[in-house]
Write a protein that holds these residues in place. Structure first.
Motif, PDB file in Angstrom:
ATOM      1  N   MET A 257       0.829  -0.941  -0.118  1.00  9.20           N
ATOM      2  CA  MET A 257       0.063   0.043  -0.108  1.00  9.20           C
ATOM      3  C   MET A 257       0.961   1.259   0.115  1.00  9.20           C
ATOM      4  N   ARG A 258       0.670   2.112  -0.943  1.00  8.39           N
ATOM      5  CA  ARG A 258       1.378   3.572  -1.052  1.00  8.39           C
ATOM      6  C   ARG A 258       0.681   4.255   0.078  1.00  8.39           C
ATOM      7  N   CYS A 259       1.803   5.143   0.613  1.00  5.05           N
ATOM      8  CA  CYS A 259       1.172   6.260   1.629  1.00  5.05           C
ATOM      9  C   CYS A 259       0.655   7.281   0.616  1.00  5.05           C
ATOM     10  N   PRO A 260      -0.582   7.897   0.770  1.00  8.72           N
ATOM     11  CA  PRO A 260      -1.080   9.080  -0.220  1.00  8.72           C
ATOM     12  C   PRO A 260      -0.130  10.266   0.462  1.00  8.72           C
ATOM     13  N   TYR A 261       0.385  10.334   1.347  1.00 10.81           N
ATOM     14  CA  TYR A 261       1.162  11.602   2.018  1.00 10.81           C
ATOM     15  C   TYR A 261       2.530  11.511   1.191  1.00 10.81           C
ATOM     16  N   CYS A 262       3.193  10.714   1.258  1.00 15.36           N
ATOM     17  CA  CYS A 262       4.648  10.771   0.824  1.00 15.36           C
ATOM     18  C   CYS A 262       5.092   9.958  -0.255  1.00 15.36           C
ATOM     19  N   ASP A 263       4.091   8.908  -0.483  1.00 11.13           N
ATOM     20  CA  ASP A 263       4.262   7.968  -1.825  1.00 11.13           C
ATOM     21  C   ASP A 263       5.236   6.916  -1.325  1.00 11.13           C
ATOM     22  N   SER A 264       5.484   6.715  -0.107  1.00 12.87           N
ATOM     23  CA  SER A 264       6.308   5.274   0.387  1.00 12.87           C
ATOM     24  C   SER A 264       5.498   4.280   0.345  1.00 12.87           C
ATOM     25  N   GLN A 265       6.021   3.033   0.028  1.00 13.22           N
ATOM     26  CA  GLN A 265       5.400   1.709   0.114  1.00 13.22           C
ATOM     27  C   GLN A 265       5.696   1.216   1.630  1.00 13.22           C
ATOM     28  N   ASN A 266       6.388   1.776   2.375  1.00 11.33           N
ATOM     29  CA  ASN A 266       6.567   1.341   3.659  1.00 11.33           C
ATOM     30  C   ASN A 266       5.728   1.820   4.880  1.00 11.33           C
ATOM     31  N   THR A 267       4.409   0.872   4.560  1.00 12.12           N
ATOM     32  CA  THR A 267       3.451   1.323   5.376  1.00 12.12           C
ATOM     33  C   THR A 267       3.092  -0.204   6.463  1.00 12.12           C
ATOM     34  N   ARG A 268       2.179  -0.057   7.315  1.00 13.74           N
ATOM     35  CA  ARG A 268       1.794  -1.201   8.021  1.00 13.74           C
ATOM     36  C   ARG A 268       0.221  -0.788   8.328  1.00 13.74           C
ATOM     37  N   VAL A 269      -0.360  -2.229   8.422  1.00 12.56           N
ATOM     38  CA  VAL A 269      -1.956  -2.129   8.874  1.00 12.56           C
ATOM     39  C   VAL A 269      -1.948  -2.086  10.571  1.00 12.56           C
TER      40      VAL A 269
ATOM     41  N   ARG B 237      -9.438  -0.661   6.792  1.00 13.91           N
ATOM     42  CA  ARG B 237      -8.240  -0.890   7.352  1.00 13.91           C
ATOM     43  C   ARG B 237      -7.526   0.484   7.690  1.00 13.91           C
ATOM     44  N   ARG B 238      -7.035   0.437   8.594  1.00 13.24           N
ATOM     45  CA  ARG B 238      -6.259   1.744   9.299  1.00 13.24           C
ATOM     46  C   ARG B 238      -4.734   1.485   9.125  1.00 13.24           C
ATOM     47  N   ASN B 239      -4.253   2.272   8.355  1.00 11.08           N
ATOM     48  CA  ASN B 239      -2.610   2.160   7.907  1.00 11.08           C
ATOM     49  C   ASN B 239      -1.847   3.259   8.667  1.00 11.08           C
ATOM     50  N   GLU B 240      -0.634   2.977   8.738  1.00 11.09           N
ATOM     51  CA  GLU B 240       0.312   4.104   9.096  1.00 11.09           C
ATOM     52  C   GLU B 240       1.839   4.007   8.363  1.00 11.09           C
ATOM     53  N   CYS B 241       1.791   4.907   7.728  1.00 13.62           N
ATOM     54  CA  CYS B 241       3.364   5.074   7.036  1.00 13.62           C
ATOM     55  C   CYS B 241       4.656   5.242   8.023  1.00 13.62           C
ATOM     56  N   ASN B 242       5.650   3.960   7.856  1.00 16.68           N
ATOM     57  CA  ASN B 242       6.676   4.093   8.713  1.00 16.68           C
ATOM     58  C   ASN B 242       7.537   5.082   8.493  1.00 16.68           C
ATOM     59  N   ASP B 243       7.518   5.769   7.200  1.00 18.66           N
ATOM     60  CA  ASP B 243       8.594   6.911   6.774  1.00 18.66           C
ATOM     61  C   ASP B 243       8.172   8.329   7.366  1.00 18.66           C
ATOM     62  N   CYS B 244       6.789   8.658   7.164  1.00 18.78           N
ATOM     63  CA  CYS B 244       6.219   9.833   7.508  1.00 18.78           C
ATOM     64  C   CYS B 244       5.454   9.961   8.710  1.00 18.78           C
ATOM     65  N   GLY B 245       5.052   9.031   9.080  1.00 16.82           N
ATOM     66  CA  GLY B 245       4.079   8.694  10.373  1.00 16.82           C
ATOM     67  C   GLY B 245       2.781   9.103  10.030  1.00 16.82           C
ATOM     68  N   GLU B 246       2.387   9.328   8.872  1.00 19.11           N
ATOM     69  CA  GLU B 246       1.157   9.766   8.654  1.00 19.11           C
ATOM     70  C   GLU B 246       0.185   8.609   8.837  1.00 19.11           C
ATOM     71  N   MET B 247      -1.180   8.647   9.264  1.00 23.60           N
ATOM     72  CA  MET B 247      -2.179   7.524   9.330  1.00 23.60           C
ATOM     73  C   MET B 247      -3.115   7.658   8.109  1.00 23.60           C
ATOM     74  N   PHE B 248      -3.852   6.802   7.335  1.00 23.37           N
ATOM     75  CA  PHE B 248      -4.754   6.782   6.429  1.00 23.37           C
ATOM     76  C   PHE B 248      -5.442   5.758   6.506  1.00 23.37           C
ATOM     77  N   SER B 249      -6.656   5.715   5.964  1.00 14.96           N
ATOM     78  CA  SER B 249      -7.761   4.547   6.017  1.00 14.96           C
ATOM     79  C   SER B 249      -7.786   4.002   4.444  1.00 14.96           C
ATOM     80  N   THR B 250      -8.274   2.708   4.471  1.00 14.64           N
ATOM     81  CA  THR B 250      -8.715   2.197   3.133  1.00 14.64           C
ATOM     82  C   THR B 250      -9.918   1.283   3.284  1.00 14.64           C
ATOM     83  N   ILE B 251     -10.764   1.023   2.304  1.00 15.33           N
ATOM     84  CA  ILE B 251     -11.631   0.614   2.259  1.00 15.33           C
ATOM     85  C   ILE B 251     -11.721  -0.400   0.965  1.00 15.33           C
TER      86      ILE B 251
END
Length: 70
Positions: A1-13, A27-41
């Motif tokens: 899953m790509r982070c919508p904020y920094c485009d990193s693929q280093n994310t976790r559920v 799903r609630r996800n978090e980017c390990n690079d920028c620390g932003e959280m985002f949701s997916t359906i």
């Protein structure tokens, strides 16, 4: 899953929730690079195709109304 904020693929559920009623997975996800959280359906393909078809119909109606039916 790509982070919508920094485009990193280093994310976790962080959290997964399934809704049996509408067969969606949230799903609630978090980017390990920028620390932003985002949701997916996640939805079933049939539901996606139906939504896509309905959007096309709405776009055609809007275009018809804007152009005056030309």
């Amino acid at each position: 899953m790509r982070c919508p904020y920094c485009d990193s693929q280093n994310t976790r559920v962080l959290h997964t929730r399934r809704n049996a009623e509408d067969k969606r997975t949230y799903r609630r996800n978090e980017c390990n690079d920028c620390g932003e959280m985002f949701s997916t359906i996640e939805i079933y393909r049939e539901e996606y195709l139906q939504a896509k078809h309905n959007q096309r119909k709405l776009n055609n109606i809007a275009e018809f109304l804007i152009t005056g039916g030309k």
